[in-house]
Design a protein around this motif. Sequence first.
Motif, PDB file in Angstrom:
ATOM      1  N   HIS A  43       0.837  -1.201   0.000  1.00 20.96           N
ATOM      2  CA  HIS A  43       0.000   0.000   0.000  1.00 20.96           C
ATOM      3  C   HIS A  43       0.879   1.261   0.000  1.00 20.96           C
ATOM      4  O   HIS A  43       0.512   2.278   0.606  1.00 20.96           O
ATOM      5  CB  HIS A  43      -0.913  -0.005   1.223  1.00 20.96           C
ATOM      6  N   LEU A  44       2.007   1.199  -0.695  1.00 21.50           N
ATOM      7  CA  LEU A  44       2.974   2.297  -0.640  1.00 21.50           C
ATOM      8  C   LEU A  44       2.390   3.596  -1.165  1.00 21.50           C
ATOM      9  O   LEU A  44       2.657   4.669  -0.611  1.00 21.50           O
ATOM     10  CB  LEU A  44       4.227   1.916  -1.436  1.00 21.50           C
ATOM     11  N   ASP A  45       1.591   3.540  -2.227  1.00 21.16           N
ATOM     12  CA  ASP A  45       1.028   4.769  -2.778  1.00 21.16           C
ATOM     13  C   ASP A  45       0.156   5.481  -1.750  1.00 21.16           C
ATOM     14  O   ASP A  45       0.261   6.702  -1.553  1.00 21.16           O
ATOM     15  CB  ASP A  45       0.232   4.463  -4.053  1.00 21.16           C
ATOM     16  N   THR A  46      -0.683   4.731  -1.057  1.00 22.68           N
ATOM     17  CA  THR A  46      -1.561   5.322  -0.045  1.00 22.68           C
ATOM     18  C   THR A  46      -0.767   5.910   1.112  1.00 22.68           C
ATOM     19  O   THR A  46      -1.051   7.020   1.597  1.00 22.68           O
ATOM     20  CB  THR A  46      -2.545   4.262   0.480  1.00 22.68           C
ATOM     21  N   CYS A  47       0.251   5.184   1.565  1.00 21.26           N
ATOM     22  CA  CYS A  47       1.068   5.655   2.692  1.00 21.26           C
ATOM     23  C   CYS A  47       1.805   6.946   2.342  1.00 21.26           C
ATOM     24  O   CYS A  47       1.901   7.866   3.164  1.00 21.26           O
ATOM     25  CB  CYS A  47       2.073   4.576   3.086  1.00 21.26           C
ATOM     26  N   LEU A  48       2.325   7.024   1.130  1.00 18.88           N
ATOM     27  CA  LEU A  48       3.087   8.210   0.731  1.00 18.88           C
ATOM     28  C   LEU A  48       2.184   9.435   0.608  1.00 18.88           C
ATOM     29  O   LEU A  48       2.579  10.555   0.985  1.00 18.88           O
ATOM     30  CB  LEU A  48       3.811   7.952  -0.582  1.00 18.88           C
ATOM     31  N   ALA A  51       3.791   7.888   8.484  1.00 16.48           N
ATOM     32  CA  ALA A  51       2.783   8.472   7.601  1.00 16.48           C
ATOM     33  C   ALA A  51       1.660   9.171   8.355  1.00 16.48           C
ATOM     34  O   ALA A  51       1.162  10.216   7.923  1.00 16.48           O
ATOM     35  CB  ALA A  51       2.202   7.381   6.701  1.00 16.48           C
ATOM     36  N   GLU A  52       1.228   8.631   9.484  1.00 14.72           N
ATOM     37  CA  GLU A  52       0.043   9.170  10.155  1.00 14.72           C
ATOM     38  C   GLU A  52       0.272  10.562  10.730  1.00 14.72           C
ATOM     39  O   GLU A  52      -0.694  11.321  10.905  1.00 14.72           O
ATOM     40  CB  GLU A  52      -0.429   8.216  11.257  1.00 14.72           C
ATOM     41  N   LYS A  66      11.141   4.182   2.933  1.00 16.58           N
ATOM     42  CA  LYS A  66      11.412   4.377   4.353  1.00 16.58           C
ATOM     43  C   LYS A  66      10.164   4.709   5.174  1.00 16.58           C
ATOM     44  O   LYS A  66      10.250   4.881   6.391  1.00 16.58           O
ATOM     45  CB  LYS A  66      12.443   5.500   4.533  1.00 16.58           C
ATOM     46  N   VAL A  67       9.009   4.786   4.537  1.00 15.43           N
ATOM     47  CA  VAL A  67       7.786   5.143   5.258  1.00 15.43           C
ATOM     48  C   VAL A  67       7.240   3.938   6.025  1.00 15.43           C
ATOM     49  O   VAL A  67       7.356   2.797   5.581  1.00 15.43           O
ATOM     50  CB  VAL A  67       6.722   5.686   4.270  1.00 15.43           C
ATOM     51  N   VAL A  68       6.684   4.201   7.197  1.00 15.94           N
ATOM     52  CA  VAL A  68       5.903   3.212   7.953  1.00 15.94           C
ATOM     53  C   VAL A  68       4.567   3.857   8.271  1.00 15.94           C
ATOM     54  O   VAL A  68       4.480   5.077   8.452  1.00 15.94           O
ATOM     55  CB  VAL A  68       6.607   2.751   9.245  1.00 15.94           C
ATOM     56  N   PRO A  69       3.497   3.079   8.337  1.00 16.34           N
ATOM     57  CA  PRO A  69       2.171   3.690   8.495  1.00 16.34           C
ATOM     58  C   PRO A  69       1.949   4.398   9.828  1.00 16.34           C
ATOM     59  O   PRO A  69       1.419   5.512   9.860  1.00 16.34           O
ATOM     60  CB  PRO A  69       1.222   2.494   8.336  1.00 16.34           C
ATOM     61  N   THR A  70       2.347   3.770  10.961  1.00 14.59           N
ATOM     62  CA  THR A  70       1.944   4.290  12.270  1.00 14.59           C
ATOM     63  C   THR A  70       3.102   4.292  13.254  1.00 14.59           C
ATOM     64  O   THR A  70       4.140   3.656  13.046  1.00 14.59           O
ATOM     65  CB  THR A  70       0.804   3.435  12.872  1.00 14.59           C
TER      66      THR A  70
END
Length: 485
Positions: free
Chosen positions: A77-82, A230-231, A262-266
Amino acid sequence: MAGRNKDGGTATAGTFVGMPAFPEAARAAVGDPTLRANLRRATHTIRDKRARAVAELDDWAELRRAGKEIKDRTLRHLDTCLLQLEEAVTAAGGTVHWAADAAEANRIVTELVRATGETEVVKVKSMATQEIGLNEHLEAEGIAAYETDLAELIVQLGEDRPSHILVPAIHRNRGEIRDIFREKMRSWGRPAPDGLSDTPAELAEAARLHLREKFLRAKVGISGANFMVAETGTLVVVESEGNGRMCLTLPETLISVVGIEKVVPTWQDLEVFLQTLPRSSTAERMNPYTSMWTGTRDGDGPSAFHLVLLDNGRTDALADEVGRQALRCIRCSACLNVCPVYERAGGHAYGSVYPGPIGAILTPQLRGTASEVDASLPYASSLCGACYEVCPVAIDIPEVLVHLREQVAGQGGKGHRLEKAAMKAAGWVLDRPAALAAGERAASKTRKLHPKKLPGPGARQWTDHRNLPELPAEPFRDWWKKNRT
């Protein structure tokens, strides 16, 4: 967003252009006894300390599995997270820039620095900026970039290249570092103290004094990030010296160049990696300095924050169902410290800012395999599997190496064509038992005439360091008929 150049690879740091293929570079490195001693001492020390630190946690296997699952879920779900990250950073007062390749990232950063009117920047260690050759680009544009990590400072002063993810100057010993400081510090700013020795305390103090004036003077800082949440739009840098905190808080403008993986959701996801990264990298229970920042705040830290999200081949890697697991990497360097190939060849032989086992699978995916050096990297391994065993996010590096070897072989080339012809001939013989039996008898009768080495450069690499097996006096099937019928 992946950007590739016309030769099939992404634009990369100029310092690595013209590097020979791994076998040639490694052969030269293996012949350097000082380099091998430095590498052996450092890697064995780090790996032993890491093993003890990991053994303290009863739930290490569960943390490893959790890290893998978080990364895999994020990549799906990289697009959504970015997009969520961009929205959060913007809401917090920052500005997000998207860079498809190295050229675009370098242009963005250069324009941002020029807008401040400054001609120098301080940097906290960032492999992404090394990947795109930012320092060299800024220098060509009349902007001086000063590395502030101790190991990166040593590399920069010595006009050298990093050779390790965690310890870029791992190939240098204390005497070499002392000589570099004595000879080079003056031309970069404050000179080394008179009578500087090679004791760690004196070397660290010389670096501290040299860098302090740069920290206090610089108006622009450039960083990478270990993680992005990301959040909330929060960026995280973990380091051991405090130089990162100086770069992140003192300048008026902060520019962070970060790979999109390098993004993580939460924050809850981040908690897992803040346990596994320190133990896998520096063998510490937690990092001495963990800096986090979210946008800008009046009177606290930089007044302007820019986040440059870098692709540079990452979406190409993401599209590969086997190879994408390389994007899980949290840059701990554990795989380098256990790799028997890296221990003997060192990082420079890989021709990339990413050395060792992870570099052997990440670099060919980011740059493509059109060049000789990139096509050789998937073969820079014994496939022993030690790298997979220590990886805190369970990247199956041997699996990806074999996968990339298949891709390289599919491109053709003289060596691969000969191998394909040999396998085709072997298949023909193995399908015909009579022909196989005749060949075995002929080989046994002429065994005294067989050479000790195989002909051809590719085959010689195999027999230069091992003997060809000696054939028996008679084939097994003939022996069986005599003794078992």
